[in-house]
Write an enzyme that holds these catalytic residues in place. Structure first.
Site, PDB file in Angstrom:
ATOM      1  N   LEU A  96       0.836  -1.195   0.000  1.00 43.28           N
ATOM      2  CA  LEU A  96       0.000   0.000   0.000  1.00 43.28           C
ATOM      3  C   LEU A  96       0.875   1.251   0.000  1.00 43.28           C
ATOM      4  CD1 LEU A  96      -2.770   1.418   0.373  1.00 43.28           C
ATOM      5  CD2 LEU A  96      -2.420   1.181   2.833  1.00 43.28           C
ATOM      6  N   HIS A  97       0.579   2.167  -0.896  1.00 50.10           N
ATOM      7  CA  HIS A  97       1.306   3.432  -0.910  1.00 50.10           C
ATOM      8  C   HIS A  97       0.437   4.526  -1.516  1.00 50.10           C
ATOM      9  CE1 HIS A  97       2.414   1.388  -4.687  1.00 50.10           C
ATOM     10  NE2 HIS A  97       2.585   2.591  -5.235  1.00 50.10           N
ATOM     11  N   VAL A  98       0.603   5.716  -0.971  1.00 44.20           N
ATOM     12  CA  VAL A  98      -0.088   6.897  -1.459  1.00 44.20           C
ATOM     13  C   VAL A  98       0.945   7.790  -2.133  1.00 44.20           C
ATOM     14  CG1 VAL A  98      -1.309   9.008  -0.763  1.00 44.20           C
ATOM     15  CG2 VAL A  98      -1.914   6.819   0.273  1.00 44.20           C
TER      16      VAL A  98
END
Length: 136
Positions: A96-98
């Site tokens: 998960l990464h923004v």
């Protein structure tokens, strides 16, 4: 997770231009930025998608995303930002990464076409990291 690039960067096992790190997240500059200062924010816990993030960690994660977005805009004198996340599809690293991308009027970004740029060298990338860090 032993073979996850983002876990290794977040834990300091692999090099990365870390802007911020605490018990919940690590934030570092993307090595293939849309625009210089493009930041990736990852949870320290290895999860692949937003739906995998434990409920009690969603709030702390996004509070840091909010704070880091303000730091990117302020530190880079950007007029705004583009904040985005993919789940599985188009995730180059299954963690998960923004993405927090600094934006300015007429910067050329259109829709979901993400042109990439490059930093001249490690000195330039570290200078961008420091501008953002200074606003935290």
């Amino acid at each position: 997770m032993d073979d996850c690039l983002f876990c290794a960067i977040a834990n300091g096992d692999k090099p990365g231009h870390i802007v911020f790190r605490d018990e919940a997240v690590a934030a570092f500059l993307d090595t293939r930025p849309v625009f210089k200062g493009h930041l990736l924010v990852v949870p320290r816990l290895h999860v692949e998608t937003l739906t995998d993030l434990p409920t009690d960690q969603v709030g702390p994660f996004f509070l840091r995303v909010q704070t880091l977005t303000a730091a990117v805009e302020s530190g880079l004198a950007a007029r705004g930002s583009f904040v985005a996340m993919n789940n599985r599809i188009s995730q180059s690293v299954p963690h998960l990464h923004v993405h927090i991308v600094p934006r300015n009027p007429k910067d050329g970004l259109r829709g979901f076409f993400w042109p990439r740029t490059k930093y001249a060298d490690d000195t330039e990338i570290e200078a961008y990291a420091e501008k953002i860090r200074a606003c935290l």
